[in-house]
Scaffold this motif. Structure first.
Motif, PDB file in Angstrom:
ATOM      1  N   ASP A 105     -20.430 -38.747  11.623  1.00 18.38           N
ATOM      2  CA  ASP A 105     -21.309 -37.689  12.135  1.00 18.38           C
ATOM      3  C   ASP A 105     -20.810 -37.216  13.498  1.00 18.38           C
ATOM      4  O   ASP A 105     -20.375 -38.018  14.331  1.00 18.38           O
ATOM      5  N   THR A 154     -27.578 -31.341  10.981  1.00 12.05           N
ATOM      6  CA  THR A 154     -26.734 -32.530  11.028  1.00 12.05           C
ATOM      7  C   THR A 154     -25.308 -32.101  10.709  1.00 12.05           C
ATOM      8  O   THR A 154     -25.058 -31.442   9.702  1.00 12.05           O
ATOM      9  N   GLU A 156     -21.293 -33.027   9.961  1.00 15.68           N
ATOM     10  CA  GLU A 156     -20.366 -34.047   9.484  1.00 15.68           C
ATOM     11  C   GLU A 156     -18.944 -33.652   9.851  1.00 15.68           C
ATOM     12  O   GLU A 156     -18.668 -32.493  10.139  1.00 15.68           O
ATOM     13  N   LYS A 244     -28.710 -43.449   5.399  1.00 15.72           N
ATOM     14  CA  LYS A 244     -28.155 -42.117   5.594  1.00 15.72           C
ATOM     15  C   LYS A 244     -27.320 -41.756   4.371  1.00 15.72           C
ATOM     16  O   LYS A 244     -26.496 -42.560   3.910  1.00 15.72           O
ATOM     17  N   ARG A 246     -24.862 -38.540   2.619  1.00 12.49           N
ATOM     18  CA  ARG A 246     -24.135 -37.307   2.869  1.00 12.49           C
ATOM     19  C   ARG A 246     -23.378 -36.886   1.597  1.00 12.49           C
ATOM     20  O   ARG A 246     -22.661 -37.682   1.007  1.00 12.49           O
ATOM     21  N   LEU A 270     -23.168 -28.782   2.967  1.00 11.31           N
ATOM     22  CA  LEU A 270     -23.488 -30.176   3.284  1.00 11.31           C
ATOM     23  C   LEU A 270     -24.959 -30.424   3.011  1.00 11.31           C
ATOM     24  O   LEU A 270     -25.826 -29.629   3.406  1.00 11.31           O
ATOM     25  N   ALA A 272     -27.507 -33.468   3.793  1.00 15.79           N
ATOM     26  CA  ALA A 272     -27.708 -34.730   4.502  1.00 15.79           C
ATOM     27  C   ALA A 272     -29.165 -35.159   4.355  1.00 15.79           C
ATOM     28  O   ALA A 272     -30.079 -34.393   4.689  1.00 15.79           O
ATOM     29  N   ASP A 274     -31.670 -38.399   5.301  1.00 17.44           N
ATOM     30  CA  ASP A 274     -31.828 -39.642   6.048  1.00 17.44           C
ATOM     31  C   ASP A 274     -33.248 -40.170   5.891  1.00 17.44           C
ATOM     32  O   ASP A 274     -34.204 -39.393   5.791  1.00 17.44           O
TER      33      ASP A 274
END
Length: 336
Positions: A105, A154, A156, A244, A246, A270, A272, A274
């Motif tokens: 991240d 978020t 990456e 987490k 991804r 992406l 994400a 969590d």
């Protein structure tokens, strides 16, 4: 007396003849060598200069040749000089440095850099990454390939070539308000210079799983395609059930329409998800973090971020010293 006179010329004639024969013997190979040299000079031609460039496994076009840790130029084309000749404080993290750091991240990568701290939900806003550079809010001073990234998401690093951190006032490149500095992520773009396929994977404790693909293929001398894929999942160490997840992909295409016109497009996605952890606390008086603090995580708690971005660039070289560039980007972000 007559005998003596007759014998002496005979001896002299023999003596004089030997040097002439010796000179003739040496003259023949000399003549042959001269003919051969004349023939070679007529058939000689000049070859084109062949330049052999040594490459490492790192294919970052912005680093020094053979030195994947040393960035030579900026990925932002507005910086026309080498980084060493740019009068500004710019810290560059290359792709090799990011990979070997073990962090994925962007917030974790930047948290380890001097002069940068991370916000933790002050003022009731805990969505997305929040960077503070030299004490100044830099939440809106995040760029991707030189274009401002307005989404509080978020971020990456699976599709990142290098990260450029500018410290100090940066209004020349980052616009008004960038008092503390700016962060510019340079993405992986297609190239006709090489072909490669890289597959990276990892398995570890706390249910750590990560698999990524980086593939670049030059279809022809003028067309290239690059694909990046990502799958990642891990538990937060010692804070289960916090975790987490991804999943993402990035596709980049290059088309050299003419010797002067170049088109470059890319698509980034992406997802994400969590399970957030509010964390623990540190015992006052210089104590250590309390590791048996319960995780206040309910089944209904979540933190999700979905990013979809498409970018199209056109570059036209007018001359060796001037060019025209245009970039168009459309994207959506969804945070929950």
């Amino acid at each position: 007396m007559t005998r003596k006179t007759t014998l002496k010329p005979a001896k002299l004639t023999t003596t004089r003849f030997k040097p002439r024969a010796s000179a003739l013997a040496l003259g023949i190979p000399t003549l042959l060598m001269g003919s051969a040299s004349f023939a070679q000079s007529e058939d000689a031609f000049v070859l084109d200069t062949l330049k052999i460039e040594e490459r490492t496994l790192d294919t970052n076009p912005y680093t020094e040749a053979g030195a994947p840790y040393k960035a030579k130029i900026s990925g932002d084309s507005r910086h026309v000089k080498d980084l060493a000749d740019t009068p500004q404080t710019i810290n560059v993290l290359t792709q090799t440095q990011i990979q070997e750091s073990g962090k994925s991240d962007l917030r974790d990568v930047l948290a380890a850099q001097p002069g940068i701290t991370l916000g933790t939900g002050e003022n009731g806003n805990a969505f997305g990454d929040r960077y503070i550079i030299r004490g100044h809010e830099a939440r809106s001073d995040v760029f991707v390939d030189g274009l401002r990234d307005p989404g509080m998401t978020t971020r990456e690093s699976f599709a990142t070539e290098q990260v450029e951190i500018t410290k100090g006032p940066s209004s020349t490149f980052a616009g008004r308000g960038s008092t503390g500095g700016a962060v510019n992520s340079i993405t992986k773009q297609a190239s006709t210079e090489y072909d490669f396929n890289k597959v990276s994977g990892g398995i570890g404790t706390d249910n750590y799983q990560r698999l990524s693909l980086d593939s670049n293929n030059s279809v022809s001398d003028d067309i290239a395609l690059r694909v990046n894929l990502l799958y990642s999942f891990k538990d937060v160490p010692d804070r289960e059930p916090a975790d987490k997840s991804r999943r993402g992909f990035a596709v980049s295409g290059l088309f050299k329409a003419t010797e002067k016109l170049q088109l470059l497009g890319d698509v980034y996605y992406l997802n994400a998800e969590d399970s957030p952890d509010l964390g623990t606390y540190i015992v006052s008086g210089g104590g250590k973090p309390v590791d048996d603090f319960p995780v206040y995580l309910q089944d209904q708690d979540f933190l999700k971020s979905t990013v979809s971005v498409a970018t199209l660039r056109a570059k036209y070289d007018i001359s060796d010293s001037s060019r025209i560039e245009n970039a168009l980007r459309y994207g959506t972000t969804d945070n929950g």
